[in-house]
Motif scaffolding. Sequence first.
Motif, PDB file in Angstrom:
ATOM      1  N   THR A  65     -21.208  11.857 103.823  1.00 33.41           N
ATOM      2  CA  THR A  65     -22.395  11.570 104.821  1.00 33.41           C
ATOM      3  C   THR A  65     -22.186  10.328 105.754  1.00 33.41           C
ATOM      4  O   THR A  65     -22.517  10.597 106.964  1.00 33.41           O
ATOM      5  CB  THR A  65     -23.597  11.304 103.929  1.00 33.41           C
ATOM      6  N   ASN A  69     -22.172  10.645 109.767  1.00 32.19           N
ATOM      7  CA  ASN A  69     -22.971  10.248 110.636  1.00 32.19           C
ATOM      8  C   ASN A  69     -22.595   9.023 111.619  1.00 32.19           C
ATOM      9  O   ASN A  69     -22.904   9.107 112.652  1.00 32.19           O
ATOM     10  CB  ASN A  69     -23.918   9.197 109.644  1.00 32.19           C
ATOM     11  N   GLU A  73     -22.742   9.236 115.369  1.00 31.21           N
ATOM     12  CA  GLU A  73     -23.024   7.932 116.147  1.00 31.21           C
ATOM     13  C   GLU A  73     -22.278   7.625 117.427  1.00 31.21           C
ATOM     14  O   GLU A  73     -22.755   7.095 118.469  1.00 31.21           O
ATOM     15  CB  GLU A  73     -22.943   6.922 115.260  1.00 31.21           C
ATOM     16  N   GLU A 112     -27.578  18.845 106.812  1.00 31.85           N
ATOM     17  CA  GLU A 112     -28.438  17.532 106.914  1.00 31.85           C
ATOM     18  C   GLU A 112     -27.862  16.802 107.954  1.00 31.85           C
ATOM     19  O   GLU A 112     -28.807  16.236 108.780  1.00 31.85           O
ATOM     20  CB  GLU A 112     -28.276  16.934 105.552  1.00 31.85           C
ATOM     21  N   VAL A 113     -26.564  16.563 108.046  1.00 23.75           N
ATOM     22  CA  VAL A 113     -26.248  15.429 109.058  1.00 23.75           C
ATOM     23  C   VAL A 113     -26.503  16.030 110.457  1.00 23.75           C
ATOM     24  O   VAL A 113     -27.170  15.214 111.239  1.00 23.75           O
ATOM     25  CB  VAL A 113     -24.569  15.331 109.175  1.00 23.75           C
ATOM     26  N   CYS A 114     -26.320  17.286 110.810  1.00 28.17           N
ATOM     27  CA  CYS A 114     -26.742  17.793 112.011  1.00 28.17           C
ATOM     28  C   CYS A 114     -28.177  17.629 112.192  1.00 28.17           C
ATOM     29  O   CYS A 114     -28.604  17.526 113.391  1.00 28.17           O
ATOM     30  CB  CYS A 114     -26.372  19.217 112.042  1.00 28.17           C
ATOM     31  N   LYS A 115     -29.140  18.108 110.977  1.00 34.75           N
ATOM     32  CA  LYS A 115     -30.520  18.025 111.519  1.00 34.75           C
ATOM     33  C   LYS A 115     -31.024  16.509 111.598  1.00 34.75           C
ATOM     34  O   LYS A 115     -31.865  16.415 112.364  1.00 34.75           O
ATOM     35  CB  LYS A 115     -31.124  18.407 110.032  1.00 34.75           C
ATOM     36  N   ASN A 116     -30.242  15.511 111.078  1.00 35.54           N
ATOM     37  CA  ASN A 116     -30.643  14.070 111.280  1.00 35.54           C
ATOM     38  C   ASN A 116     -30.101  13.425 112.551  1.00 35.54           C
ATOM     39  O   ASN A 116     -30.335  12.403 113.002  1.00 35.54           O
ATOM     40  CB  ASN A 116     -30.310  13.238 110.099  1.00 35.54           C
ATOM     41  N   ASN A 118     -29.205  12.572 116.490  1.00 36.20           N
ATOM     42  CA  ASN A 118     -30.326  12.160 117.677  1.00 36.20           C
ATOM     43  C   ASN A 118     -30.533  13.460 118.470  1.00 36.20           C
ATOM     44  O   ASN A 118     -31.756  13.656 118.848  1.00 36.20           O
ATOM     45  CB  ASN A 118     -29.535  11.009 118.272  1.00 36.20           C
ATOM     46  N   GLN A 120     -29.713  17.286 117.943  1.00 35.82           N
ATOM     47  CA  GLN A 120     -29.198  18.278 117.292  1.00 35.82           C
ATOM     48  C   GLN A 120     -28.281  19.529 117.997  1.00 35.82           C
ATOM     49  O   GLN A 120     -28.716  19.990 118.631  1.00 35.82           O
ATOM     50  CB  GLN A 120     -30.357  19.086 116.493  1.00 35.82           C
TER      51      GLN A 120
END
Length: 144
Positions: A65, A69, A73, A112-116, A118, A120
Amino acid sequence: MWYSVLGIRAAGFVGIHVSAALKRCVDYVLWFDNCNNYYDSTHKRASTFVGKNGIFIVEGDINDTVLLNKLFEVVHFTHVMHLAAQAGVRYAMQNPKSYIHSNIAGFVNILEVCKNANSQPAIVWASSSSVYGLNPEVSFSKKD
């Protein structure tokens, strides 16, 4: 509009061909692949489009993760093309946890990474036909 794609699982047969097709219609392609040794990883690394035509690869695990992430970024991905899965159905019988780790937990981690993220990204998920086994009937159904 500017398009950037994070591809998951570049080094396989499908990923190589998807790379070539994507690069013809998007601005930036970054692949993420663990280059595991289920198949010859030397061949996989040599056959990818690494560093050519604006296609790049980062080696890592889809369950990492922190690394994923960090990629989100650095690059604003508009799309994610998820092709990753542990190969070899027979191997699953000997080592089912590797399949759970990659095919289930890894996929959930990508979601989950895609959902979070900035912004999507759109997600495309694909799987090879080998998930259907040796069924001689065409076309496949949910019951197969």
